[in-house]
Scaffold this motif. Sequence first.
Motif, PDB file in Angstrom:
ATOM      1  N   SER A 194       0.833  -1.193   0.000  1.00 55.46           N
ATOM      2  CA  SER A 194       0.000   0.000   0.000  1.00 55.46           C
ATOM      3  C   SER A 194       0.872   1.248   0.000  1.00 55.46           C
ATOM      4  CB  SER A 194      -0.934   0.013   1.216  1.00 55.46           C
ATOM      5  OG  SER A 194      -0.187   0.001   2.409  1.00 55.46           O
ATOM      6  N   VAL A 195       0.375   2.292  -0.663  1.00 54.33           N
ATOM      7  CA  VAL A 195       1.169   3.523  -0.769  1.00 54.33           C
ATOM      8  C   VAL A 195       1.163   4.307   0.530  1.00 54.33           C
ATOM      9  CG1 VAL A 195       0.828   3.736  -3.240  1.00 54.33           C
ATOM     10  CG2 VAL A 195      -0.834   4.762  -1.687  1.00 54.33           C
ATOM     11  N   THR A 196       0.214   4.017   1.417  1.00 51.16           N
ATOM     12  CA  THR A 196       0.170   4.684   2.717  1.00 51.16           C
ATOM     13  C   THR A 196       0.506   3.677   3.802  1.00 51.16           C
ATOM     14  OG1 THR A 196      -2.190   4.207   2.955  1.00 51.16           O
ATOM     15  CG2 THR A 196      -1.567   6.317   1.956  1.00 51.16           C
ATOM     16  N   ASN A 197       0.942   4.190   4.917  1.00 53.25           N
ATOM     17  CA  ASN A 197       1.330   3.322   6.029  1.00 53.25           C
ATOM     18  C   ASN A 197       0.534   3.686   7.282  1.00 53.25           C
ATOM     19  OD1 ASN A 197       2.758   1.300   7.333  1.00 53.25           O
ATOM     20  ND2 ASN A 197       4.418   2.666   7.948  1.00 53.25           N
ATOM     21  N   ASP A 198      -0.791   3.867   7.060  1.00 47.60           N
ATOM     22  CA  ASP A 198      -1.614   4.290   8.175  1.00 47.60           C
ATOM     23  C   ASP A 198      -2.334   3.130   8.858  1.00 47.60           C
ATOM     24  OD1 ASP A 198      -3.265   3.672   6.129  1.00 47.60           O
ATOM     25  OD2 ASP A 198      -4.349   5.584   6.087  1.00 47.60           O
ATOM     26  N   ALA A 199      -2.011   1.919   8.437  1.00 48.20           N
ATOM     27  CA  ALA A 199      -2.635   0.760   9.069  1.00 48.20           C
ATOM     28  C   ALA A 199      -2.024   0.534  10.444  1.00 48.20           C
ATOM     29  CB  ALA A 199      -2.439  -0.486   8.196  1.00 48.20           C
ATOM     30  N   LYS A 200      -2.848   0.649  11.469  1.00 51.30           N
ATOM     31  CA  LYS A 200      -2.339   0.521  12.826  1.00 51.30           C
ATOM     32  C   LYS A 200      -2.421  -0.916  13.332  1.00 51.30           C
ATOM     33  CE  LYS A 200      -1.686   4.938  13.015  1.00 51.30           C
ATOM     34  NZ  LYS A 200      -0.321   5.485  12.970  1.00 51.30           N
ATOM     35  N   GLU A 201      -3.337  -1.693  12.721  1.00 54.07           N
ATOM     36  CA  GLU A 201      -3.521  -3.056  13.187  1.00 54.07           C
ATOM     37  C   GLU A 201      -2.260  -3.872  12.907  1.00 54.07           C
ATOM     38  OE1 GLU A 201      -4.449  -6.991  13.636  1.00 54.07           O
ATOM     39  OE2 GLU A 201      -4.438  -6.281  11.579  1.00 54.07           O
ATOM     40  N   GLN A 258      -0.192   0.238 -21.772  1.00 52.48           N
ATOM     41  CA  GLN A 258       0.946   0.517 -20.901  1.00 52.48           C
ATOM     42  C   GLN A 258       1.139  -0.580 -19.854  1.00 52.48           C
ATOM     43  OE1 GLN A 258       1.576   4.526 -19.502  1.00 52.48           O
ATOM     44  NE2 GLN A 258       0.467   5.416 -21.214  1.00 52.48           N
ATOM     45  N   LEU A 259       0.042  -1.171 -19.406  1.00 52.66           N
ATOM     46  CA  LEU A 259       0.161  -2.277 -18.467  1.00 52.66           C
ATOM     47  C   LEU A 259       0.861  -3.465 -19.118  1.00 52.66           C
ATOM     48  CD1 LEU A 259      -0.698  -2.536 -15.514  1.00 52.66           C
ATOM     49  CD2 LEU A 259      -2.798  -3.686 -16.282  1.00 52.66           C
ATOM     50  N   VAL A 260       0.533  -3.727 -20.368  1.00 54.94           N
ATOM     51  CA  VAL A 260       1.195  -4.801 -21.111  1.00 54.94           C
ATOM     52  C   VAL A 260       2.690  -4.516 -21.239  1.00 54.94           C
ATOM     53  CG1 VAL A 260       1.410  -5.891 -23.384  1.00 54.94           C
ATOM     54  CG2 VAL A 260      -0.859  -5.563 -22.362  1.00 54.94           C
ATOM     55  N   LEU A 289      -5.155  11.836 -14.170  1.00 50.37           N
ATOM     56  CA  LEU A 289      -6.351  11.477 -14.953  1.00 50.37           C
ATOM     57  C   LEU A 289      -6.148  11.759 -16.438  1.00 50.37           C
ATOM     58  CD1 LEU A 289      -9.177  12.758 -12.562  1.00 50.37           C
ATOM     59  CD2 LEU A 289      -8.326  10.415 -12.836  1.00 50.37           C
ATOM     60  N   LYS A 290      -4.918  11.542 -16.899  1.00 49.91           N
ATOM     61  CA  LYS A 290      -4.581  11.755 -18.304  1.00 49.91           C
ATOM     62  C   LYS A 290      -4.321  10.414 -18.983  1.00 49.91           C
ATOM     63  CE  LYS A 290      -2.523  16.350 -17.659  1.00 49.91           C
ATOM     64  NZ  LYS A 290      -1.295  17.162 -17.800  1.00 49.91           N
ATOM     65  N   LEU A 291      -5.351   9.576 -18.989  1.00 49.54           N
ATOM     66  CA  LEU A 291      -5.179   8.223 -19.481  1.00 49.54           C
ATOM     67  C   LEU A 291      -6.490   7.750 -20.104  1.00 49.54           C
ATOM     68  CD1 LEU A 291      -2.831   6.083 -19.293  1.00 49.54           C
ATOM     69  CD2 LEU A 291      -4.093   5.092 -17.387  1.00 49.54           C
ATOM     70  N   THR A 292      -6.407   7.097 -21.261  1.00 45.80           N
ATOM     71  CA  THR A 292      -7.582   6.469 -21.847  1.00 45.80           C
ATOM     72  C   THR A 292      -7.596   4.997 -21.456  1.00 45.80           C
ATOM     73  OG1 THR A 292      -6.493   5.793 -23.903  1.00 45.80           O
ATOM     74  CG2 THR A 292      -7.419   8.032 -23.823  1.00 45.80           C
ATOM     75  N   ALA A 293      -8.728   4.349 -21.670  1.00 44.01           N
ATOM     76  CA  ALA A 293      -8.836   2.927 -21.344  1.00 44.01           C
ATOM     77  C   ALA A 293      -7.871   2.099 -22.190  1.00 44.01           C
ATOM     78  CB  ALA A 293     -10.280   2.459 -21.542  1.00 44.01           C
ATOM     79  N   ASP A 294      -7.756   2.427 -23.472  1.00 37.16           N
ATOM     80  CA  ASP A 294      -6.836   1.698 -24.344  1.00 37.16           C
ATOM     81  C   ASP A 294      -5.387   1.900 -23.915  1.00 37.16           C
ATOM     82  OD1 ASP A 294      -8.873   0.671 -25.860  1.00 37.16           O
ATOM     83  OD2 ASP A 294      -8.721   2.175 -27.448  1.00 37.16           O
ATOM     84  N   ASN A 304      10.280  -0.155 -14.227  1.00 32.17           N
ATOM     85  CA  ASN A 304       9.951   0.823 -13.173  1.00 32.17           C
ATOM     86  C   ASN A 304       9.704   2.213 -13.756  1.00 32.17           C
ATOM     87  OD1 ASN A 304      10.025  -0.934 -10.956  1.00 32.17           O
ATOM     88  ND2 ASN A 304      12.241  -0.735 -10.741  1.00 32.17           N
ATOM     89  N   ARG A 305      10.462   2.572 -14.795  1.00 30.06           N
ATOM     90  CA  ARG A 305      10.247   3.866 -15.444  1.00 30.06           C
ATOM     91  C   ARG A 305       8.855   3.921 -16.081  1.00 30.06           C
ATOM     92  NH1 ARG A 305      10.166   6.385 -20.176  1.00 30.06           N
ATOM     93  NH2 ARG A 305      10.386   4.413 -21.318  1.00 30.06           N
ATOM     94  N   LEU A 306       8.500   2.871 -16.796  1.00 29.92           N
ATOM     95  CA  LEU A 306       7.181   2.808 -17.426  1.00 29.92           C
ATOM     96  C   LEU A 306       6.072   2.810 -16.383  1.00 29.92           C
ATOM     97  CD1 LEU A 306       7.889   0.146 -20.204  1.00 29.92           C
ATOM     98  CD2 LEU A 306       7.516   2.592 -20.550  1.00 29.92           C
ATOM     99  N   LYS A 307       6.337   2.131 -15.277  1.00 36.55           N
ATOM    100  CA  LYS A 307       5.340   2.050 -14.206  1.00 36.55           C
ATOM    101  C   LYS A 307       5.116   3.430 -13.582  1.00 36.55           C
ATOM    102  CE  LYS A 307       6.029  -1.613 -11.932  1.00 36.55           C
ATOM    103  NZ  LYS A 307       6.633  -2.580 -10.988  1.00 36.55           N
ATOM    104  N   MET A 308       6.182   4.163 -13.358  1.00 39.52           N
ATOM    105  CA  MET A 308       6.051   5.498 -12.775  1.00 39.52           C
ATOM    106  C   MET A 308       5.313   6.440 -13.727  1.00 39.52           C
ATOM    107  SD  MET A 308       7.131   5.331  -9.770  1.00 39.52           S
ATOM    108  CE  MET A 308       6.962   7.081  -9.439  1.00 39.52           C
ATOM    109  N   ASN A 309       5.594   6.329 -15.027  1.00 42.32           N
ATOM    110  CA  ASN A 309       4.874   7.143 -16.007  1.00 42.32           C
ATOM    111  C   ASN A 309       3.384   6.812 -15.993  1.00 42.32           C
ATOM    112  OD1 ASN A 309       7.181   8.450 -16.846  1.00 42.32           O
ATOM    113  ND2 ASN A 309       7.518   7.143 -18.629  1.00 42.32           N
ATOM    114  N   LEU A 310       3.078   5.527 -15.869  1.00 45.94           N
ATOM    115  CA  LEU A 310       1.682   5.104 -15.815  1.00 45.94           C
ATOM    116  C   LEU A 310       0.999   5.649 -14.571  1.00 45.94           C
ATOM    117  CD1 LEU A 310      -0.739   3.447 -16.771  1.00 45.94           C
ATOM    118  CD2 LEU A 310       0.298   1.425 -15.699  1.00 45.94           C
ATOM    119  N   TYR A 311       1.654   5.525 -13.425  1.00 50.90           N
ATOM    120  CA  TYR A 311       1.084   6.030 -12.176  1.00 50.90           C
ATOM    121  C   TYR A 311       0.854   7.539 -12.238  1.00 50.90           C
ATOM    122  CZ  TYR A 311       2.168   1.498 -10.014  1.00 50.90           C
ATOM    123  OH  TYR A 311       2.227   0.165  -9.704  1.00 50.90           O
TER     124      TYR A 311
END
Length: 287
Positions: free
Chosen positions: A71-78, A146-148, A136-141, A123-130
């Motif tokens: 997870s990108v956040t670390n707020d889970a206390k449990e 990019q995931l592929v 919100l600059k992404l189409t469904a296609d 990792n570079r492609l992944k960061m660009n995708l994220y």
Amino acid sequence: MNTYRIPEMAKKYTEHDMIQKHTDLPLFPEFRTRLLYAFLNKHSTLAGYSELYTLVTSLVQLGLDTHDMVSVTNDAKEQKSARSRQLKVLAGDYFSSRFYYLLSHSGHIDLIGILSAAICEANRLKMNLYLKMKQLKLTADEYIGQLVEVKTQLFLSFANLLEERFYVVWPEVLRLFTRCEVLLQEIDRSESSQPHQDSWGFWHVLQQATREEKKLLQSEEPDPAKWRPLWLKYKVTPQLHQMLDTCMKELQDKLQSFEPEKLGKELLSIGEPFRRYLSAPRATQEV
């Protein structure tokens, strides 16, 4: 031909007691792994290393995929959730370390450099995708494409190592298989009780939605349960089924004319789960 046994070999690392007890792992990259093994096994000089090369590549991919589950956040206390998060980080590092260890101890130093460069590119492609997702600059296609690309980088790095007759066809076949794999995973997501923002369905609906529907999707505190009617309205699951069917037909056409014919038949058998899924009887899909 050697018997394919990479998943069993990987269990030595994935079935570690601490990992099994405290966290879950991503799916094993079965289709891409079987593909790589099949192509390497046809190599006149690398066939003897097909198991080693395929095993280490699958472990690196598992390492990357495991880190993606953190997870990108670390707020889970449990305590249990915190421990699971920590174990995912450590498990990803552990799988990557096995890649270095196995290749260095077997003397295949060159492949360490090749795969390391592929890791950086993934990792570079992944960061660009994220970044595009966040903006919100992404189409469904684009999301699927990019995931592929992210998922194929490690395996694409073997193109220059394969025999010349496979140099051109390897990237194409790999991407078609991976696209089918991604679409099948997206279908599973679309049928889940809680639609996901990191899914094809989200980007598809966002493109088609009305202004009010877009506000609902983009709210600061999104409620995925409220998205379900939108997934129904915009027929997310049926469209994914159609996309998978189209991709599978393209893959079958490619492999039926494949040279050598024997490898083409072997690759068709690897893609059999896609065909069986599409041909299985199912209730009419509404989501």
